[in-house]
Design a protein around this motif. Structure first.
Motif, PDB file in Angstrom:
ATOM      1  N   SER A  61     -11.303   5.984   0.075  1.00  0.00           N
ATOM      2  CA  SER A  61     -11.598   4.556   0.112  1.00  0.00           C
ATOM      3  C   SER A  61     -10.319   3.773  -0.126  1.00  0.00           C
ATOM      4  O   SER A  61      -9.817   3.730  -1.244  1.00  0.00           O
ATOM      5  N   GLN A  62      -9.832   3.164   0.919  1.00  0.00           N
ATOM      6  CA  GLN A  62      -8.618   2.363   0.789  1.00  0.00           C
ATOM      7  C   GLN A  62      -9.008   0.998   0.223  1.00  0.00           C
ATOM      8  O   GLN A  62      -8.989  -0.019   0.898  1.00  0.00           O
ATOM      9  N   ASN A  63      -9.333   1.008  -1.066  1.00  0.00           N
ATOM     10  CA  ASN A  63      -9.868  -0.161  -1.741  1.00  0.00           C
ATOM     11  C   ASN A  63      -8.758  -1.005  -2.376  1.00  0.00           C
ATOM     12  O   ASN A  63      -7.576  -0.822  -2.099  1.00  0.00           O
ATOM     13  N   GLU A  64      -9.163  -1.921  -3.257  1.00  0.00           N
ATOM     14  CA  GLU A  64      -8.212  -2.819  -3.896  1.00  0.00           C
ATOM     15  C   GLU A  64      -7.188  -2.053  -4.736  1.00  0.00           C
ATOM     16  O   GLU A  64      -6.005  -2.383  -4.747  1.00  0.00           O
ATOM     17  N   SER A  65      -7.632  -1.015  -5.417  1.00  0.00           N
ATOM     18  CA  SER A  65      -6.729  -0.192  -6.217  1.00  0.00           C
ATOM     19  C   SER A  65      -5.677   0.472  -5.331  1.00  0.00           C
ATOM     20  O   SER A  65      -4.495   0.538  -5.682  1.00  0.00           O
ATOM     21  N   PHE A  66      -6.103   0.962  -4.180  1.00  0.00           N
ATOM     22  CA  PHE A  66      -5.208   1.581  -3.196  1.00  0.00           C
ATOM     23  C   PHE A  66      -4.135   0.581  -2.768  1.00  0.00           C
ATOM     24  O   PHE A  66      -2.943   0.879  -2.795  1.00  0.00           O
ATOM     25  N   HIS A  67      -4.564  -0.623  -2.408  1.00  0.00           N
ATOM     26  CA  HIS A  67      -3.626  -1.642  -1.927  1.00  0.00           C
ATOM     27  C   HIS A  67      -2.710  -2.136  -3.050  1.00  0.00           C
ATOM     28  O   HIS A  67      -1.531  -2.452  -2.811  1.00  0.00           O
ATOM     29  N   LYS A  68      -3.223  -2.187  -4.274  1.00  0.00           N
ATOM     30  CA  LYS A  68      -2.404  -2.581  -5.417  1.00  0.00           C
ATOM     31  C   LYS A  68      -1.287  -1.559  -5.641  1.00  0.00           C
ATOM     32  O   LYS A  68      -0.144  -1.925  -5.918  1.00  0.00           O
ATOM     33  N   SER A  69      -1.611  -0.289  -5.493  1.00  0.00           N
ATOM     34  CA  SER A  69      -0.601   0.767  -5.642  1.00  0.00           C
ATOM     35  C   SER A  69       0.448   0.686  -4.539  1.00  0.00           C
ATOM     36  O   SER A  69       1.641   0.861  -4.792  1.00  0.00           O
ATOM     37  N   LEU A  70       0.011   0.420  -3.299  1.00  0.00           N
ATOM     38  CA  LEU A  70       0.969   0.252  -2.205  1.00  0.00           C
ATOM     39  C   LEU A  70       1.923  -0.908  -2.488  1.00  0.00           C
ATOM     40  O   LEU A  70       3.130  -0.816  -2.259  1.00  0.00           O
ATOM     41  N   LYS A  71       1.362  -2.000  -2.990  1.00  0.00           N
ATOM     42  CA  LYS A  71       2.181  -3.176  -3.292  1.00  0.00           C
ATOM     43  C   LYS A  71       3.203  -2.851  -4.383  1.00  0.00           C
ATOM     44  O   LYS A  71       4.366  -3.254  -4.296  1.00  0.00           O
ATOM     45  N   PHE A  72       2.778  -2.094  -5.407  1.00  0.00           N
ATOM     46  CA  PHE A  72       3.698  -1.705  -6.468  1.00  0.00           C
ATOM     47  C   PHE A  72       4.853  -0.873  -5.896  1.00  0.00           C
ATOM     48  O   PHE A  72       6.019  -1.154  -6.160  1.00  0.00           O
ATOM     49  N   ILE A  73       4.523   0.142  -5.120  1.00  0.00           N
ATOM     50  CA  ILE A  73       5.553   1.024  -4.553  1.00  0.00           C
ATOM     51  C   ILE A  73       6.497   0.223  -3.658  1.00  0.00           C
ATOM     52  O   ILE A  73       7.708   0.449  -3.648  1.00  0.00           O
ATOM     53  N   SER A  74       5.948  -0.746  -2.920  1.00  0.00           N
ATOM     54  CA  SER A  74       6.769  -1.510  -1.970  1.00  0.00           C
ATOM     55  C   SER A  74       7.840  -2.363  -2.654  1.00  0.00           C
ATOM     56  O   SER A  74       8.778  -2.808  -2.008  1.00  0.00           O
ATOM     57  N   LYS A  75       7.716  -2.592  -3.946  1.00  0.00           N
ATOM     58  CA  LYS A  75       8.747  -3.329  -4.681  1.00  0.00           C
ATOM     59  C   LYS A  75      10.032  -2.511  -4.821  1.00  0.00           C
ATOM     60  O   LYS A  75      11.092  -3.062  -5.107  1.00  0.00           O
ATOM     61  N   TYR A  76       9.911  -1.209  -4.635  1.00  0.00           N
ATOM     62  CA  TYR A  76      11.039  -0.309  -4.870  1.00  0.00           C
ATOM     63  C   TYR A  76      11.444   0.493  -3.636  1.00  0.00           C
ATOM     64  O   TYR A  76      12.614   0.771  -3.440  1.00  0.00           O
ATOM     65  N   ALA A  77      10.479   0.891  -2.843  1.00  0.00           N
ATOM     66  CA  ALA A  77      10.745   1.733  -1.681  1.00  0.00           C
ATOM     67  C   ALA A  77       9.954   1.202  -0.491  1.00  0.00           C
ATOM     68  O   ALA A  77       9.017   0.421  -0.648  1.00  0.00           O
ATOM     69  N   LYS A  78      10.326   1.638   0.696  1.00  0.00           N
ATOM     70  CA  LYS A  78       9.697   1.142   1.926  1.00  0.00           C
ATOM     71  C   LYS A  78       8.251   1.625   2.061  1.00  0.00           C
ATOM     72  O   LYS A  78       7.956   2.803   1.899  1.00  0.00           O
ATOM     73  N   VAL A  79       7.379   0.671   2.359  1.00  0.00           N
ATOM     74  CA  VAL A  79       5.986   0.960   2.709  1.00  0.00           C
ATOM     75  C   VAL A  79       5.770   0.361   4.090  1.00  0.00           C
ATOM     76  O   VAL A  79       6.047  -0.810   4.315  1.00  0.00           O
ATOM     77  N   ASN A  80       5.290   1.149   5.016  1.00  0.00           N
ATOM     78  CA  ASN A  80       5.095   0.700   6.390  1.00  0.00           C
ATOM     79  C   ASN A  80       3.771  -0.063   6.510  1.00  0.00           C
ATOM     80  O   ASN A  80       2.785   0.451   7.007  1.00  0.00           O
ATOM     81  N   PHE A  81       3.766  -1.314   6.051  1.00  0.00           N
ATOM     82  CA  PHE A  81       2.565  -2.141   6.116  1.00  0.00           C
ATOM     83  C   PHE A  81       2.186  -2.463   7.569  1.00  0.00           C
ATOM     84  O   PHE A  81       1.022  -2.695   7.868  1.00  0.00           O
ATOM     85  N   GLU A  82       3.171  -2.461   8.469  1.00  0.00           N
ATOM     86  CA  GLU A  82       2.897  -2.758   9.872  1.00  0.00           C
ATOM     87  C   GLU A  82       1.922  -1.754  10.476  1.00  0.00           C
ATOM     88  O   GLU A  82       1.145  -2.091  11.375  1.00  0.00           O
ATOM     89  N   SER A  83       1.940  -0.547   9.979  1.00  0.00           N
ATOM     90  CA  SER A  83       1.046   0.492  10.512  1.00  0.00           C
ATOM     91  C   SER A  83      -0.416   0.203  10.204  1.00  0.00           C
ATOM     92  O   SER A  83      -1.309   0.771  10.815  1.00  0.00           O
ATOM     93  N   MET A  84      -0.664  -0.704   9.266  1.00  0.00           N
ATOM     94  CA  MET A  84      -2.035  -1.042   8.893  1.00  0.00           C
ATOM     95  C   MET A  84      -2.618  -2.121   9.806  1.00  0.00           C
ATOM     96  O   MET A  84      -3.771  -2.514   9.638  1.00  0.00           O
ATOM     97  N   ALA A  85      -1.826  -2.584  10.757  1.00  0.00           N
ATOM     98  CA  ALA A  85      -2.298  -3.597  11.689  1.00  0.00           C
ATOM     99  C   ALA A  85      -3.071  -2.926  12.827  1.00  0.00           C
ATOM    100  O   ALA A  85      -2.805  -3.124  14.000  1.00  0.00           O
ATOM    101  N   ASN A  86      -4.052  -2.122  12.457  1.00  0.00           N
ATOM    102  CA  ASN A  86      -4.881  -1.440  13.445  1.00  0.00           C
ATOM    103  C   ASN A  86      -6.311  -1.952  13.341  1.00  0.00           C
ATOM    104  O   ASN A  86      -6.636  -2.743  12.456  1.00  0.00           O
ATOM    105  N   TYR A  87      -7.155  -1.493  14.208  1.00  0.00           N
ATOM    106  CA  TYR A  87      -8.528  -1.989  14.261  1.00  0.00           C
ATOM    107  C   TYR A  87      -9.254  -1.791  12.929  1.00  0.00           C
ATOM    108  O   TYR A  87      -9.974  -2.671  12.468  1.00  0.00           O
ATOM    109  N   ALA A  88      -9.061  -0.680  12.293  1.00  0.00           N
ATOM    110  CA  ALA A  88      -9.747  -0.380  11.038  1.00  0.00           C
ATOM    111  C   ALA A  88      -9.018  -0.948   9.814  1.00  0.00           C
ATOM    112  O   ALA A  88      -9.544  -0.922   8.714  1.00  0.00           O
ATOM    113  N   ARG A  89      -7.801  -1.459  10.014  1.00  0.00           N
ATOM    114  CA  ARG A  89      -6.965  -1.981   8.930  1.00  0.00           C
ATOM    115  C   ARG A  89      -6.761  -0.944   7.832  1.00  0.00           C
ATOM    116  O   ARG A  89      -6.867  -1.228   6.648  1.00  0.00           O
ATOM    117  N   THR A  90      -6.484   0.272   8.267  1.00  0.00           N
ATOM    118  CA  THR A  90      -6.254   1.366   7.330  1.00  0.00           C
ATOM    119  C   THR A  90      -4.819   1.859   7.443  1.00  0.00           C
ATOM    120  O   THR A  90      -4.134   1.607   8.428  1.00  0.00           O
TER     121      THR A  90
END
Length: 119
Positions: A61-90
């Motif tokens: 479940s890519q829930n709020e906790s999942f996205h919060k963790s991605l945001k934390f990691i992205s402060k320090y290292a690259k997270v490919n948020f562009e890849s989430m621009a898909n139909y399912a937004r996953t």
């Protein structure tokens, strides 16, 4: 054994092994700079907890906790948020695997720099 379960067990083992190796070398001197390693263990704990959270929720479940963790990691290292621009937004699993390798590499390269939390 279910291939997904085997994959999760393997990845958990790999992260644990990396943490062990990182802990065992945290008091060593950097061969490049020849100065003591000043690793922020509180940061390390939170950083790897967030990676583990992403890994645990990636196929569930890519829930709020999942996205919060991605945001934390992205402060320090690259997270490919562009890849989430898909139909399912996953966050696609293959992209996650590539990004995670970069996160682990970033930590290994920076761990002796007394990494501080960013707001």
């Amino acid at each position: 054994m279910n291939p997904k379960l085997r994959n999760i067990i393997f990845k958990t083992f790999a992260i644990t092994l990396l943490l062990f190796i990182s802990c065992s070398s945290s008091n060593t001197k950097s061969s490049v700079e020849d100065k003591p390693c000043n690793e922020n263990l509180a940061f390390k704990k939170v950083y790897f907890e967030n990676i583990q959270n992403i890994e645990n929720l990636e196929t569930k479940s890519q829930n709020e906790s999942f996205h919060k963790s991605l945001k934390f990691i992205s402060k320090y290292a690259k997270v490919n948020f562009e890849s989430m621009a898909n139909y399912a937004r996953t966050y696609p699993y293959g992209i996650f695997e590539e990004d995670k390798a970069g996160w682990l590499k970033w930590y290994e390269e920076n761990k002796c720099n007394n990494i501080q939390f960013k707001d």
